[in-house]
Motif scaffolding. Structure first.
Motif, PDB file in Angstrom:
ATOM      1  N   PHE A 367       0.837  -1.182   0.000  1.00  0.00           N
ATOM      2  CA  PHE A 367       0.000   0.000   0.000  1.00  0.00           C
ATOM      3  C   PHE A 367       0.885   1.249   0.000  1.00  0.00           C
ATOM      4  N   THR A 368       0.329   2.338  -0.490  1.00  0.00           N
ATOM      5  CA  THR A 368       1.034   3.621  -0.431  1.00  0.00           C
ATOM      6  C   THR A 368       0.347   4.602   0.510  1.00  0.00           C
ATOM      7  N   GLN A 369      -0.891   4.305   0.953  1.00  0.00           N
ATOM      8  CA  GLN A 369      -1.622   5.175   1.864  1.00  0.00           C
ATOM      9  C   GLN A 369      -2.661   4.366   2.609  1.00  0.00           C
ATOM     10  N   VAL A 370      -2.952   4.754   3.853  1.00  0.00           N
ATOM     11  CA  VAL A 370      -4.047   4.175   4.622  1.00  0.00           C
ATOM     12  C   VAL A 370      -4.830   5.313   5.265  1.00  0.00           C
ATOM     13  N   SER A 371      -6.153   5.170   5.303  1.00  0.00           N
ATOM     14  CA  SER A 371      -7.008   6.167   5.927  1.00  0.00           C
ATOM     15  C   SER A 371      -8.030   5.446   6.798  1.00  0.00           C
ATOM     16  N   ALA A 372      -8.055   5.775   8.087  1.00  0.00           N
ATOM     17  CA  ALA A 372      -8.970   5.153   9.034  1.00  0.00           C
ATOM     18  C   ALA A 372     -10.228   5.992   9.169  1.00  0.00           C
ATOM     19  N   GLY A 373     -11.401   5.394   8.910  1.00  0.00           N
ATOM     20  CA  GLY A 373     -12.673   6.058   9.129  1.00  0.00           C
ATOM     21  C   GLY A 373     -13.189   5.770  10.528  1.00  0.00           C
ATOM     22  N   PHE A 374     -14.470   6.049  10.754  1.00  0.00           N
ATOM     23  CA  PHE A 374     -15.018   5.848  12.093  1.00  0.00           C
ATOM     24  C   PHE A 374     -14.928   4.391  12.509  1.00  0.00           C
ATOM     25  N   ALA A 410     -11.071   8.270   4.321  1.00  0.00           N
ATOM     26  CA  ALA A 410     -12.211   7.575   4.916  1.00  0.00           C
ATOM     27  C   ALA A 410     -12.835   8.466   5.981  1.00  0.00           C
ATOM     28  N   GLY A 411     -14.174   8.617   5.955  1.00  0.00           N
ATOM     29  CA  GLY A 411     -14.872   9.458   6.912  1.00  0.00           C
ATOM     30  C   GLY A 411     -15.684   8.642   7.897  1.00  0.00           C
ATOM     31  N   THR A 412     -16.895   9.114   8.207  1.00  0.00           N
ATOM     32  CA  THR A 412     -17.741   8.420   9.178  1.00  0.00           C
ATOM     33  C   THR A 412     -18.503   7.280   8.532  1.00  0.00           C
ATOM     34  N   SER A 443     -10.828  15.187   1.532  1.00  0.00           N
ATOM     35  CA  SER A 443     -10.912  14.743   2.923  1.00  0.00           C
ATOM     36  C   SER A 443     -12.375  14.523   3.284  1.00  0.00           C
ATOM     37  N   ALA A 444     -12.701  13.301   3.739  1.00  0.00           N
ATOM     38  CA  ALA A 444     -14.068  12.928   4.094  1.00  0.00           C
ATOM     39  C   ALA A 444     -14.283  13.144   5.586  1.00  0.00           C
TER      40      ALA A 444
END
Length: 585
Positions: A367-374, A410-412, A443-444
């Motif tokens: 992976f090149t990026q990770v985004s954690a949502g709720f 990643a958002g809610t 950005s979410a």
């Protein structure tokens, strides 16, 4: 998902709601069933029933259940028992309990029983400390469903109104769902949402679909003009590499789901295929030294020799590649009550709340990026495709999205990404529609999102109840959206924030190289590489206990924060009730 396009280059109750999927999403994506208003029903004499929801989570539990909450942040807020007890909310002594009644059944309808969406009738209100009992209302035979909610006016709860318990009579029937088909893309790449039963649409895979009560239904038959610009490669369910050059041709993928080759790559058809192994059981020790037991065939795990394995019928099978553990970190992202980090080797590790499987110990890269949502996460793979995991109640965590994409967020209950051409694609459940134009970042947030245009100006859309979708004028170089607030960083390092003000909107005086918007506090990396946080210290004072050191990135969750040091180590602080601060070795 190992099926991908040939290219040269994924518990707590949620807040609420539309979304536009990326162009690669097809009408065959599983549609969410949205219910209509509950139908009137009278004379429900039976008092037999059961609890269907606890704290927004499905609860196949009997009437009278008095055990622990299924989600940590709900435990202790109310009740010695879930149906009868006393409300003493430690986060908000001013909380109160409301009881609603609905004439129809809500399970399977997609809605809760309250006064906002489906004609729920307010039956009673209790203040903190009063005895609360749903069983005392069961003699009222006009109602099928009884819902008990906790209102927390002073706790700054992001949920606001929590559906703590829903009880239904066994004899009642759920309402018939209407025809509602969201998350579609037609053969010209346009997003499609239909409310008309039987309406035909030519899908992105150049096949006919119709809108039915259960969502989009494949009708078969070619439509449109697929042309000849289709080329997809991947791995089928037998592990064989396949290459398809015919638009619309379907392949049974390695995850035992059908995919069709289209002009934008593989698109999931939402239909199972093949025959996956049924019984797998593997035990061992993972890279963090913790015992691990796997019962799902094909699930990858990083074991204590820092090698990647999958659990198969024969036991652990080496994948012939090293995995994370002991290697440095290259990025971090904080979710609701969990955290995910990107290792220098491209693999992802997560920790903290794992109610929705949003915090696996290891996700195979690169992976090149990770985004954690709720309560879900998405990662950008090295080939530009997107992989998500965790809660997918609102379609926010698809296992595979065909790219290429350059960044994601990643958002809610939704996610968004920037495509390789600079357009915005979103999926899941959110308010509003992504704007047209070219962008460099998105950005979410909660139910709003913001994006940075190529000219440096900001565009926001979605819920604007607190002004979170009304950005300031001028140009910026970075932005960050959270639940009801957003922040932007200008080229001179100054930061401006907007949205709901609970003590965190006072713009800091330091210049920054990076900013992260949080719920009650915001943080940033200053030009001297120190982390600074500001906001409502009376709500979460531990969020302002910033560690000393030299850092390159900071990430904010609901009640915790993590930062990446210049040496590649992670430091986390704040609330740790579910292990969201316990960084793996």
């Amino acid at each position: 998902m190992s099926v991908r396009r040939m290219t040269s280059m994924s518990h707590p109750a949620h807040p609420e709601p539309g979304a536009t999927p990326p162009l690669a999403a097809t009408l065959a994506l599983t549609a969410a069933i949205v219910a209509t208003l509950l139908l009137p029903s009278v004379g429900h004499a039976s008092s037999t029933g059961h609890v269907t929801v606890l704290c927004g989570s499905p609860a196949p539990l009997p009437w009278g259940y008095t055990g622990s909450s299924p989600t940590p942040q709900c435990e202790g807020v109310c009740y010695s028992g879930w149906t009868d007890g006393v409300c003493n909310d430690p986060a908000d002594p001013g909380s109160r309990v409301v009881v609603y009644g609905c004439a129809g059944k809500t399970s399977g309808s997609g809605y809760s029983c309250d006064g906002d969406t489906n004609g729920g009738v307010l039956l009673a209100t209790f203040t903190a400390g009063e005895a609360v009992s749903i069983s005392s209302f069961l003699g009222n035979t006009d109602y099928c469903t009884f819902q008990l909610d906790v209102l927390r006016p002073h706790a700054q709860d992001p949920i606001g109104l929590r559906d703590f318990i829903v009880w239904e009579r066994d004899e009642c029937e759920p309402p018939e769902p209407p025809c509602y088909c969201p998350n579609g893309t037609d053969h010209q790449g346009n997003p499609v949402t239909s409310h008309t039963c039987g309406e035909p649409v030519c899908g992105a895979d150049f096949q006919w679909y119709s809108c039915q009560p259960g969502g989009w239904s494949s009708e078969g038959g070619a439509c449109g003009d697929p042309g000849s610009d289709c080329s997809c490669t991947g791995t089928d369910f037998l592990g064989h590499t396949v290459t398809v050059d015919s638009c619309g041709e379907q392949v049974c993928g390695a995850d035992f789901q059908y995919y069709a080759c289209g002009t934008t790559g593989w698109t999931a058809q939402g239909v199972s295929c093949g025959a996956p192994p049924e019984e797998c059981s593997c035990t061992g020790t993972n890279a963090q030294g913790h015992p691990v037991t796997i019962d799902m065939c094909g699930e990858p795990v990083c074991l204590d020799d820092f090698q990647s394995y999958t659990c198969e019928e024969s036991g652990w099978v080496s994948q012939g590649s090293s995995c994370s553990g002991g290697t440095s970190w290259s990025a971090v992202s904080a979710g609701g009550y969990h955290t995910c980090g990107l290792r220098a080797d491209g693999n992802i590790q997560c920790w903290g709340d794992n109610w929705w499987n949003q915090a696996p110990a290891f996700v195979q890269g690169p992976f090149t990026q990770v985004s954690a949502g709720f309560d879900f996460n998405c990662g950008l793979r090295a080939d530009g495709n997107i992989q998500c995991w965790g809660s997918n109640v609102y379609g926010q965590a698809p296992s595979f999205f065909s790219g290429p994409f350059t960044s994601l967020s990643a958002g809610t209950t939704h996610g968004c990404a920037v495509t390789s051409v600079g357009t915005i694609a979103c999926w899941g459940m959110m308010n509003g529609t992504a704007p047209t134009g070219l962008f460099t970042q998105v950005s979410a947030g909660g139910y709003h999102s913001c994006a940075l245009r190529t000219n440096g100006t900001l565009a926001c859309w979605g819920d604007n109840g607190s002004g979170q979708a009304t950005p300031p004028s001028g140009t910026f170089v970075e932005l960050s959206a959270n639940y009801t607030t957003s922040c932007g960083r200008r080229s001179n390092g100054t930061v401006e924030c907007w949205g709901q003000d609970i003590g965190q909107l006072d713009d800091p005086s330091w210049p920054f190289t990076q900013v992260a918007a949080g719920y009650a506090t915001h943080c940033g990396v200053k030009t001297d590489s120190q982390v600074a946080c500001w906001g409502n210290g009376s709500m979460y004072p531990e969020m302002l206990a910033v560690p000393q050191g030299s850092f390159t990135q900071v990430a904010t969750g609901y009640q915790h924060t993590c930062a990446l040091s210049t040496s590649g180590a992670l430091s986390c602080w704040g609330d740790n009730d579910v292990g969201q601060l316990d960084v793996p070795n």
